[in-house]
Scaffold this active site. Structure first.
Site, PDB file in Angstrom:
ATOM      1  N   PRO A  62      32.426  40.801  31.635  1.00  0.00           N
ATOM      2  CA  PRO A  62      32.656  42.172  31.315  1.00  0.00           C
ATOM      3  C   PRO A  62      33.530  42.879  32.132  1.00  0.00           C
ATOM      4  O   PRO A  62      33.192  43.170  33.451  1.00  0.00           O
ATOM      5  CB  PRO A  62      31.451  42.866  31.236  1.00  0.00           C
ATOM      6  CG  PRO A  62      30.322  41.945  31.349  1.00  0.00           C
ATOM      7  CD  PRO A  62      30.859  40.690  32.275  1.00  0.00           C
ATOM      8  N   GLU A  63      34.679  43.094  32.047  1.00  0.00           N
ATOM      9  CA  GLU A  63      35.629  44.002  32.693  1.00  0.00           C
ATOM     10  C   GLU A  63      35.269  45.367  31.932  1.00  0.00           C
ATOM     11  O   GLU A  63      34.743  45.499  31.086  1.00  0.00           O
ATOM     12  CB  GLU A  63      36.942  43.707  32.689  1.00  0.00           C
ATOM     13  CG  GLU A  63      37.005  42.460  33.573  1.00  0.00           C
ATOM     14  CD  GLU A  63      38.464  42.243  33.998  1.00  0.00           C
ATOM     15  OE1 GLU A  63      39.311  43.084  34.080  1.00  0.00           O
ATOM     16  OE2 GLU A  63      38.809  40.766  34.040  1.00  0.00           O
TER      17      GLU A  63
END
Length: 271
Positions: free
Chosen positions: A2-3
DNA sequence: CTTTGCACCTGTTGGC
DNA sequence: TGCCAACAGGTGCAAA
């Protein structure tokens, strides 16, 4: 995985199901995340109403009257809303059981994620207090970035991934932003002029905004809060496209290593 | 203070 | 087909 766009996509997916709901129980199946899951998290959440679901950098904040739960998804974490009786798999480490018959389940094979508790609103927590501005806020502008870059010899890619400078720019979107701005990822940060600084700020905002609109990027195992994958992968301009033609000029995309992370760029478009 | 490199952990992939 | 090294979205911390 996840960014920032993935975390924001997750927040938007889960918030409607959590806001105003009471936590009936907290089930910790595996406390060994990046830091041990503290007893205070269980004590703080159990029987408490979730007032809001916020995001700061890549942390999700579950706000209650007693304090705030901080959740981080690390490299491989995801959150989903499931029926409370859904059998748990090998990497399903944490459930928040809600008064709706559903639960919020944290799954994280690599266990780089975190679940922490703090009194207060969370922003005073040691992990959050030193962070730079949100990339999509007005506080992140050319002035700020230019000042942060001044005198730095660090590669610009490493600098924009430093959460003390600006939060939420991870390995995928760092390469993407630098391509859009036409800046070579290994250029020393301190040797980038004001005008290109402005371009880079705009590029970061554009890339992150587009990725959020697409529901994040799916590389392997990302699913948002509603269990659906993101669709930004098909729009990636350089990340993971080694040897494929640049979408702007046709030159083969190159892959190098910067600061121990894979970096992708077009040798013709980026200087 | 700045920069570099490592550590944490498991699963997947690609090359032989 | 099978094996195993290399690599994967993050980030705090120690060391130089």
């Amino acid at each position: 995985m996840p960014e920032l766009p993935e975390v924001e996509t997750t927040r938007r997916g889960i918030a409607p199901h959590l806001t105003g709901r009471r936590v009936r129980a907290v089930v910790v199946r595996e406390p060994r995340l990046r830091w041990p899951v503290p007893a205070a998290l269980v004590e703080g959440l159990t029987g408490t109403r979730i007032e809001a679901v916020e995001r700061r950098a890549k942390y999700l904040l579950l706000r209650t009257a007693r304090g705030t739960a901080l959740l981080h998804l690390g490299m491989s974490g995801s959150l989903r809303l499931l029926k409370a009786d859904t059998p748990a798999g090998k990497h399903d480490h944490l459930d928040l059981v809600l008064d709706t018959g559903h639960c919020l389940r944290l799954t994280d094979p690599r266990r780089f994620g975190a679940a922490l508790w703090c009194e207060g609103d969370g922003h005073d927590h040691a992990l959050l207090s030193g962070l730079g501005p949100e990339p999509l806020s007005d506080a992140f502008d050319a002035d700020h970035l230019h000042t942060a870059m001044h005198g730095r010899k660090l590669a610009v890619k490493a600098l924009i991934m430093d959460a003390h400078v600006v939060v939420g720019v991870g390995n995928i979107y760092a390469s993407e932003s630098l391509f859009l701005a036409g800046i070579h990822p290994q250029r020393a940060a301190g040797r980038i002029g004001r005008a290109r600084c402005e371009r880079l700020v705009q590029a970061i905002k554009q890339v992150l905004t587009e990725a959020i609109a697409a529901g994040g990027t799916t590389l392997r195992d990302f699913v948002g809060g509603d269990g659906k994958p993101g669709y930004f992968a098909q729009e990636l301009r350089v990340y993971g496209r080694t040897g494929e033609p640049c979408r702007a000029c046709g030159t083969p995309i190159r892959q190098i290593t910067t600061g121990q992370r894979s970096t992708y760029y077009c040798p013709r478009c980026q200087r």
